[in-house]
Design a protein around this motif. Structure first.
Motif, PDB file in Angstrom:
ATOM      1  N   MET A   1       0.846  -1.177   0.000  1.00 11.70           N
ATOM      2  CA  MET A   1       0.000   0.000   0.000  1.00 11.70           C
ATOM      3  C   MET A   1       0.891   1.240   0.000  1.00 11.70           C
ATOM      4  SD  MET A   1      -3.095  -1.454   0.264  1.00 11.70           S
ATOM      5  CE  MET A   1      -4.368  -0.464   1.016  1.00 11.70           C
ATOM      6  N   ALA A   2       0.270   2.413  -0.072  1.00 11.51           N
ATOM      7  CA  ALA A   2       1.062   3.648  -0.132  1.00 11.51           C
ATOM      8  C   ALA A   2       1.582   4.063   1.244  1.00 11.51           C
ATOM      9  CB  ALA A   2       0.196   4.767  -0.697  1.00 11.51           C
ATOM     10  N   VAL A   3       2.753   4.698   1.226  1.00 10.10           N
ATOM     11  CA  VAL A   3       3.359   5.164   2.478  1.00 10.10           C
ATOM     12  C   VAL A   3       3.820   6.610   2.293  1.00 10.10           C
ATOM     13  CG1 VAL A   3       5.311   4.883   4.049  1.00 10.10           C
ATOM     14  CG2 VAL A   3       4.154   2.860   3.166  1.00 10.10           C
ATOM     15  N   ILE A   4       3.430   7.477   3.209  1.00 10.45           N
ATOM     16  CA  ILE A   4       3.969   8.835   3.217  1.00 10.45           C
ATOM     17  C   ILE A   4       4.793   8.953   4.500  1.00 10.45           C
ATOM     18  CG2 ILE A   4       3.430  11.307   3.317  1.00 10.45           C
ATOM     19  CD1 ILE A   4       0.767  10.659   1.908  1.00 10.45           C
ATOM     20  N   THR A   5       6.080   9.252   4.380  1.00 13.58           N
ATOM     21  CA  THR A   5       6.881   9.398   5.593  1.00 13.58           C
ATOM     22  C   THR A   5       7.136  10.883   5.827  1.00 13.58           C
ATOM     23  OG1 THR A   5       9.098   9.357   4.601  1.00 13.58           O
ATOM     24  CG2 THR A   5       8.054   7.226   5.045  1.00 13.58           C
ATOM     25  N   PHE A  81       6.701  -4.546  12.616  1.00 10.59           N
ATOM     26  CA  PHE A  81       5.325  -4.066  12.798  1.00 10.59           C
ATOM     27  C   PHE A  81       4.956  -3.094  11.674  1.00 10.59           C
ATOM     28  CE2 PHE A  81       2.849  -0.452  14.605  1.00 10.59           C
ATOM     29  CZ  PHE A  81       1.620  -1.092  14.672  1.00 10.59           C
ATOM     30  N   ILE A  82       5.869  -2.152  11.391  1.00  6.52           N
ATOM     31  CA  ILE A  82       5.583  -1.141  10.359  1.00  6.52           C
ATOM     32  C   ILE A  82       5.512  -1.786   8.970  1.00  6.52           C
ATOM     33  CG2 ILE A  82       6.486   0.926   9.199  1.00  6.52           C
ATOM     34  CD1 ILE A  82       7.504   1.899  11.888  1.00  6.52           C
ATOM     35  N   TYR A  83       6.426  -2.697   8.681  1.00  4.26           N
ATOM     36  CA  TYR A  83       6.390  -3.369   7.376  1.00  4.26           C
ATOM     37  C   TYR A  83       5.094  -4.187   7.205  1.00  4.26           C
ATOM     38  CZ  TYR A  83      11.242  -2.214   6.101  1.00  4.26           C
ATOM     39  OH  TYR A  83      12.379  -1.556   5.753  1.00  4.26           O
ATOM     40  N   ASP A  84       4.710  -4.904   8.275  1.00  2.00           N
ATOM     41  CA  ASP A  84       3.466  -5.702   8.215  1.00  2.00           C
ATOM     42  C   ASP A  84       2.265  -4.803   7.954  1.00  2.00           C
ATOM     43  OD1 ASP A  84       4.724  -8.028   8.630  1.00  2.00           O
ATOM     44  OD2 ASP A  84       4.128  -8.281  10.733  1.00  2.00           O
ATOM     45  N   LEU A  85       2.263  -3.670   8.663  1.00  2.00           N
ATOM     46  CA  LEU A  85       1.143  -2.733   8.558  1.00  2.00           C
ATOM     47  C   LEU A  85       1.045  -2.180   7.130  1.00  2.00           C
ATOM     48  CD1 LEU A  85      -0.711  -1.794  10.828  1.00  2.00           C
ATOM     49  CD2 LEU A  85       0.718   0.221  11.105  1.00  2.00           C
ATOM     50  N   LEU A  91      -0.302   4.298   4.849  1.00  3.55           N
ATOM     51  CA  LEU A  91       0.222   4.852   6.104  1.00  3.55           C
ATOM     52  C   LEU A  91       0.795   6.256   5.940  1.00  3.55           C
ATOM     53  CD1 LEU A  91       2.353   1.781   7.324  1.00  3.55           C
ATOM     54  CD2 LEU A  91      -0.022   2.286   7.887  1.00  3.55           C
ATOM     55  N   VAL A  92       0.692   7.030   7.012  1.00  2.00           N
ATOM     56  CA  VAL A  92       1.521   8.225   7.166  1.00  2.00           C
ATOM     57  C   VAL A  92       2.411   7.927   8.369  1.00  2.00           C
ATOM     58  CG1 VAL A  92       1.595  10.669   7.776  1.00  2.00           C
ATOM     59  CG2 VAL A  92      -0.161   9.840   6.218  1.00  2.00           C
ATOM     60  N   ILE A  93       3.717   7.840   8.136  1.00  2.00           N
ATOM     61  CA  ILE A  93       4.630   7.483   9.221  1.00  2.00           C
ATOM     62  C   ILE A  93       5.385   8.730   9.669  1.00  2.00           C
ATOM     63  CG2 ILE A  93       6.586   6.040   9.915  1.00  2.00           C
ATOM     64  CD1 ILE A  93       5.783   4.119   7.640  1.00  2.00           C
ATOM     65  N   GLY A 219      -5.923  -8.504   5.824  1.00  2.00           N
ATOM     66  CA  GLY A 219      -5.940  -8.080   4.430  1.00  2.00           C
ATOM     67  C   GLY A 219      -6.744  -8.993   3.524  1.00  2.00           C
ATOM     68  N   ASN A 220      -7.350 -10.052   4.076  1.00  2.87           N
ATOM     69  CA  ASN A 220      -8.167 -10.956   3.254  1.00  2.87           C
ATOM     70  C   ASN A 220      -9.571 -10.392   3.060  1.00  2.87           C
ATOM     71  OD1 ASN A 220      -6.169 -12.945   3.051  1.00  2.87           O
ATOM     72  ND2 ASN A 220      -6.701 -13.702   5.100  1.00  2.87           N
ATOM     73  N   ALA A 221     -10.160 -10.729   1.918  1.00  2.14           N
ATOM     74  CA  ALA A 221     -11.542 -10.320   1.670  1.00  2.14           C
ATOM     75  C   ALA A 221     -12.417 -11.572   1.754  1.00  2.14           C
ATOM     76  CB  ALA A 221     -11.650  -9.676   0.291  1.00  2.14           C
ATOM     77  N   PRO A 222     -13.038 -11.824   2.890  1.00  4.14           N
ATOM     78  CA  PRO A 222     -13.784 -13.067   3.055  1.00  4.14           C
ATOM     79  C   PRO A 222     -15.111 -13.086   2.283  1.00  4.14           C
ATOM     80  CG  PRO A 222     -13.951 -11.721   5.036  1.00  4.14           C
ATOM     81  CD  PRO A 222     -13.076 -10.973   4.088  1.00  4.14           C
ATOM     82  N   SER A 223     -15.624 -14.296   2.054  1.00  3.29           N
ATOM     83  CA  SER A 223     -16.967 -14.420   1.478  1.00  3.29           C
ATOM     84  C   SER A 223     -17.933 -14.513   2.640  1.00  3.29           C
ATOM     85  CB  SER A 223     -17.080 -15.706   0.658  1.00  3.29           C
ATOM     86  OG  SER A 223     -16.039 -15.757  -0.254  1.00  3.29           O
ATOM     87  N   PHE A 224     -18.834 -13.573   2.697  1.00  7.42           N
ATOM     88  CA  PHE A 224     -19.765 -13.559   3.818  1.00  7.42           C
ATOM     89  C   PHE A 224     -20.974 -14.426   3.524  1.00  7.42           C
ATOM     90  CE2 PHE A 224     -17.393  -9.603   4.213  1.00  7.42           C
ATOM     91  CZ  PHE A 224     -17.028  -9.658   5.548  1.00  7.42           C
TER      92      PHE A 224
END
Lengths: 328, 183
Positions: A1-5, A81-85, A91-93, A219-224
């Protein structure tokens, strides 16, 4: 995803810029409070404040090795933690070496916020109600901590301009203008194809650019199984509450050979709240069977917290938000 | 009571009950915060305005009043995205004592977000005062330090709480029973 530091000199208004950019972009803000709140659940001890963006110069002191080991563990956990996120969130870090952690990462925008000392002194005196001498010392200490943090951990000079897409002087531009420039830079990154599209939501929706899908905490999109569950997940997403869909099945009854004969999988688990949520939108006469299971669950697993939202409660929720019920 | 659509209103809290309870809350809060330099009272737009005004009149400590607004789920034509600040604070709350004033806490979703958001700004302390509390509807646990009234799980209006922008200005709190043919 996008990251702004956002890297900032102390007193330059960088914290406010980060917060406002996060709000305008709808990105998750990673700042000290957020890190403190989350790292606890990763088994990092509460006293990591001594390492957070700090100049570390304890050599020769008693217990040095032990502290160094704690610091290493803290940094490793923080970076993981930050990489996983960043895999699942935009994120804005704020600080913490984000500009190096995400160096050469195409969907990243690196910003440095600076201001001349005079203006920073004024801001720090006002914000913290300090006299000028104390504020000057605080600025010097804080800047030294951040400069040394980047040098000791990553081997970079924080004023190395090669690290940044943008360097903004908040005295010349002002906070609002700085925020607007960062948001516009993010839009340019979108147009370049580096950033996932983010703004503005309404026009994206009109253009049909937004795929309406909900994602759980991994991050998964489940089938409801039912539209009401998807609506509920969307509501949790909206209020930034992490959830997992049917992550666990609790055995409730067994036959004489030990095979499970009755089990129950609550619809949602909210990891931050450590609570299961079951949506019961069925007709009332079918509810008794589920109630029986939930009673049994509470008997066998008394430590498991479960909240049941009955059809009436759920319709009340939809009514509150002015939404029409789907797919009964 | 003005009610041209014939929705039924059943009074739950009278003007006198509200007046007395708000006075008690004001006294308790003033006592708890006595000696502090300044309290920042943050009222959540729009429902809590009526309560915040009356409550603040009952405070005997120095305070500043500010407002915060956030977008509501389902308020857009299609419910997408995440909650946003629609009106931010004008006051810097770093190292200040903050009292967040809500009209009602039910699911806890809004309050949970607001608490998280305000905590990132490093206030010295943050407490919550809610006029009404409906614990029966709670989805996420949130701290409510001061509560006016705990009420049963009903759709309520008045004293700032609305139904489609109506009934906010009632001086009482009433349960709204919608007349299906009338709406």
């Amino acid at each position: 995803m996008a990251v702004i530091t956002i890297s900032r000199q102390f007193g330059s208004g960088g914290e406010a810029v980060a917060r406002l950019v996060a709000e305008k972009m709808g990105y998750l803000l990673v700042n000290k409070a957020m890190i403190v709140e989350n790292l606890r659940s990763y088994g990092v001890e509460d006293d990591f404040d001594q390492f957070d963006e700090k100049n570390f110069s304890l050599i020769e002191q008693a217990g040095y090795r032990e502290i160094e080991e704690k610091r290493r563990h803290y940094l490793e956990t923080l970076h993981n933690f930050i990489y996983d996120l960043a895999i699942r969130e935009n994120l804005v870090i704020l600080g913490r070496g984000g500009q190096v952690l995400f160096k050469d990462f195409p969907p990243a925008l690196h910003v440095k916020i600076i201001a001349p000392l005079k203006g920073r002194l004024e801001l720090v005196c006002k914000s913290y109600e300090l006299d000028e001498a104390v504020a000057a010392r605080l600025i010097e200490e804080q800047d030294q901590d951040r400069r040394e943090y980047l040098r000791q951990i990553f081997g970079y000079n924080w004023l190395d301009l090669d690290l940044y897409h943008l360097v903004l002087n908040t005295e010349l531009f002002g906070l609002e203008e700085a925020v607007a420039l960062v948001v516009n830079a993010a839009r340019v990154k979108e147009e370049m194809g580096d950033f996932p599209l983010s703004l503005p939501e309404d026009s994206r929706q009109e253009q049909g650019l937004l795929i309406s899908q909900v994602h759980d905490a991994t991050g998964n999109a489940p089938s409801f199984a039912h539209p009401s569950e998807e609506e509920f997940a969307r509501m949790l997403d909206f209020y930034q509450i992490k959830w997992l869909y049917e992550p666990k099945t609790f055995p409730l009854e067994w036959d004489s050979e030990g095979n499970i004969t009755v089990a129950f999988s609550p619809d949602f688990y909210l990891p931050e709240q450590d609570i299961y949520v079951e949506l019961t939108t069925q007709k009332q006469k079918l509810v008794w069977r589920k109630n029986k299971k939930i009673r049994r669950l509470r008997e066998i697993y008394p430590h498991v917290k479960i909240k049941i939202i009955y059809g009436r409660d759920y319709r009340g929720l939809l009514q509150k938000y002015g939404i029409e019920e789907k797919g009964e | 009571m003005p009610d041209e659509e014939a929705n039924q209103l059943e009074i739950l809290l009278t003007r006198e009950q509200i007046y007395q309870r708000v006075a008690e809350l004001g006294e308790k809060i003033s006592k708890d915060y006595s000696g502090i330099e300044e309290l920042i009272v943050v009222a959540v737009l729009r429902g809590s305005v009526y309560f915040a005004v009356d409550l603040s009149r009952r405070l005997s400590i120095p305070f500043s009043l500010d407002f915060i607004g956030i977008s509501s789920y389902g308020a857009t034509s299609y419910p997408l995205g995440i909650v946003r600040i629609t009106k931010d604070l004008d006051i810097n709350i770093v190292q200040k004592h903050v009292l967040l004033v809500e009209d009602i806490v039910d699911t806890g979703l809004t309050l949970n977000y607001l608490i998280k958001n305000l905590k990132t700004r490093n206030p010295k302390s943050l407490r919550v005062c809610s006029f009404l509390d409906l614990p029966g509807r709670r989805i996420v646990e949130v701290p409510v330090d001061y509560r006016g009234f705990e009420i049963p799980d009903l759709f309520v209006v008045g004293y700032g709480l609305d139904f489609q922008e109506r009934y906010r200005n009632l001086e009482v709190v009433a349960a709204l029973k919608k007349n299906r043919s009338g709406t």
